[in-house]
Design an enzyme around this catalytic site. Structure first.
Site, PDB file in Angstrom:
ATOM      1  N   ASN A  11       0.799  -1.237   0.000  1.00  0.00           N
ATOM      2  CA  ASN A  11       0.000   0.000   0.000  1.00  0.00           C
ATOM      3  C   ASN A  11       0.827   1.280   0.000  1.00  0.00           C
ATOM      4  O   ASN A  11       0.273   2.370  -0.121  1.00  0.00           O
ATOM      5  CB  ASN A  11      -1.003   0.013   1.182  1.00  0.00           C
ATOM      6  CG  ASN A  11      -1.958  -1.150   1.109  1.00  0.00           C
ATOM      7  OD1 ASN A  11      -2.623  -1.334   0.084  1.00  0.00           O
ATOM      8  ND2 ASN A  11      -2.018  -1.966   2.138  1.00  0.00           N
ATOM      9  N   TYR A  23      -0.445   9.850   6.484  1.00  0.00           N
ATOM     10  CA  TYR A  23       0.792   9.606   5.725  1.00  0.00           C
ATOM     11  C   TYR A  23       1.264  10.786   4.868  1.00  0.00           C
ATOM     12  O   TYR A  23       2.285  10.680   4.195  1.00  0.00           O
ATOM     13  CB  TYR A  23       0.593   8.364   4.830  1.00  0.00           C
ATOM     14  CG  TYR A  23       0.292   7.110   5.613  1.00  0.00           C
ATOM     15  CD1 TYR A  23       1.252   6.552   6.460  1.00  0.00           C
ATOM     16  CD2 TYR A  23      -0.953   6.483   5.518  1.00  0.00           C
ATOM     17  CE1 TYR A  23       0.982   5.400   7.189  1.00  0.00           C
ATOM     18  CE2 TYR A  23      -1.235   5.324   6.248  1.00  0.00           C
ATOM     19  CZ  TYR A  23      -0.272   4.794   7.074  1.00  0.00           C
ATOM     20  OH  TYR A  23      -0.531   3.659   7.795  1.00  0.00           O
ATOM     21  N   HIS A  98       9.031   3.647   9.743  1.00  0.00           N
ATOM     22  CA  HIS A  98       7.584   3.839   9.596  1.00  0.00           C
ATOM     23  C   HIS A  98       7.301   5.328   9.567  1.00  0.00           C
ATOM     24  O   HIS A  98       7.828   6.076  10.404  1.00  0.00           O
ATOM     25  CB  HIS A  98       6.818   3.197  10.750  1.00  0.00           C
ATOM     26  CG  HIS A  98       7.037   1.726  10.819  1.00  0.00           C
ATOM     27  ND1 HIS A  98       6.441   0.856   9.948  1.00  0.00           N
ATOM     28  CD2 HIS A  98       7.845   0.984  11.619  1.00  0.00           C
ATOM     29  CE1 HIS A  98       6.858  -0.377  10.213  1.00  0.00           C
ATOM     30  NE2 HIS A  98       7.720  -0.321  11.218  1.00  0.00           N
TER      31      HIS A  98
HETATM   32  C1  DQA Z   1       3.357   2.080   8.218  1.00  0.00           C
HETATM   33  C2  DQA Z   1       2.598   1.703   9.488  1.00  0.00           C
HETATM   34  C3  DQA Z   1       1.894   0.361   9.334  1.00  0.00           C
HETATM   35  O1  DQA Z   1       1.186   0.030  10.519  1.00  0.00           O
HETATM   36  C4  DQA Z   1       0.900   0.423   8.195  1.00  0.00           C
HETATM   37  O2  DQA Z   1       0.316  -0.843   7.991  1.00  0.00           O
HETATM   38  C5  DQA Z   1       1.489   0.963   6.935  1.00  0.00           C
HETATM   39  C6  DQA Z   1       2.458   2.057   6.997  1.00  0.00           C
HETATM   40  C7  DQA Z   1       3.991   3.490   8.302  1.00  0.00           C
HETATM   41  O3  DQA Z   1       4.855   3.783   7.490  1.00  0.00           O
HETATM   42  O4  DQA Z   1       3.596   4.287   9.154  1.00  0.00           O
HETATM   43  O5  DQA Z   1       1.115   0.550   5.842  1.00  0.00           O
HETATM   44  O6  DQA Z   1       4.428   1.152   8.032  1.00  0.00           O
END
Ligand code: DQA
Length: 141
Positions: A11, A23, A98
Site C-alpha cells: 500500500n 501519511y 515507519h
Molecule cells: C506504516 C505503518 C503500518 O502500521 C501500516 O500498515 C502501513 C504504513 C507506516 O509507514 O507508518 O502501511 O508502516
C-alpha cells in the site's frame, strides 16, 4: 560508492493518495527524487511491492548486492515472521522505518516482528525518517 536500497511494502505505492491525514500528501516517487538529491554520493535504488514473497526475494538479493536497506514493511511489520527471518538471514544492516508512529496507533500496530532484528528503527518522523535512516546507515548507525 555505497549502495542502499529503499524497500517499501504493501500500500505504500498509494502514498499521497492514501489517508493523507496520517501519511501526508506527497507521493514516494516525489520524495525519492529529493532523497537522491540529498545523497549524491550514494547509489540509492527504490523498490515497492504489495507481495510478501517479492519483498523476501528482494531482501535476499539486496543481501549480496547492497551495503544496507531502508525497509518499511508496512502492514507486514505486524504479521510477518517470514520477513523477520529474511532480515535476520542477510548480513547487511536493515533499518526499519515507519512514516507514522506505530506505537501511538491501534494496538495491533504496536507489535513489530522486524524491530529486534533491524539495525535500528525510526518511527513517526514522516517521510524524513527515510533520510535519517540513510544517514545513520552511512555512519554505521
Ligand atoms: C506504516 C505503518 C503500518 O502500521 C501500516 O500498515 C502501513 C504504513 C507506516 O509507514 O507508518 O502501511 O508502516
Amino acid at each position: 560508492m555505497k549502495k542502499i536500497l529503499i524497500l517499501n511494502g504493501p500500500n505504500l505505492n498509494m502514498l499521497g493518495k492514501r489517508q493523507p491525514e496520517i501519511y501526508g500528501n506527497r507521493s514516494f516517487e516525489d520524495y525519492f527524487r529529493k532523497l537522491k538529491k540529498m545523497f549524491p554520493q550514494v547509489q540509492l535504488d527504490y523498490y515497492q511491492s504489495n507481495h510478501e514473497g517479492d519483498l523476501i526475494d528482494k531482501l535476499q538479493e539486496a543481501g549480496v548486492k547492497y551495503d544496507g536497506v531502508v525497509f518499511n514493511p508496512a502492514a507486514y511489520t505486524h504479521t510477518s515472521i517470514a520477513l523477520r527471518d529474511t532480515v535476520s538471514a542477510i548480513e547487511i544492516p536493515v533499518a526499519e522505518v515507519h512514516i507514522s508512529n506505530i506505537y501511538e496507533r491501534e494496538k495491533f500496530r504496536h507489535t513489530s516482528y522486524i524491530k529486534d532484528v533491524a539495525a535500528f528503527s525510526i518511527v513517526g518522523k514522516g517521510m524524513d525518517g527515510y533520510a535519517e535512516a540513510v544517514e545513520r546507515l552511512l555512519k554505521n548507525n
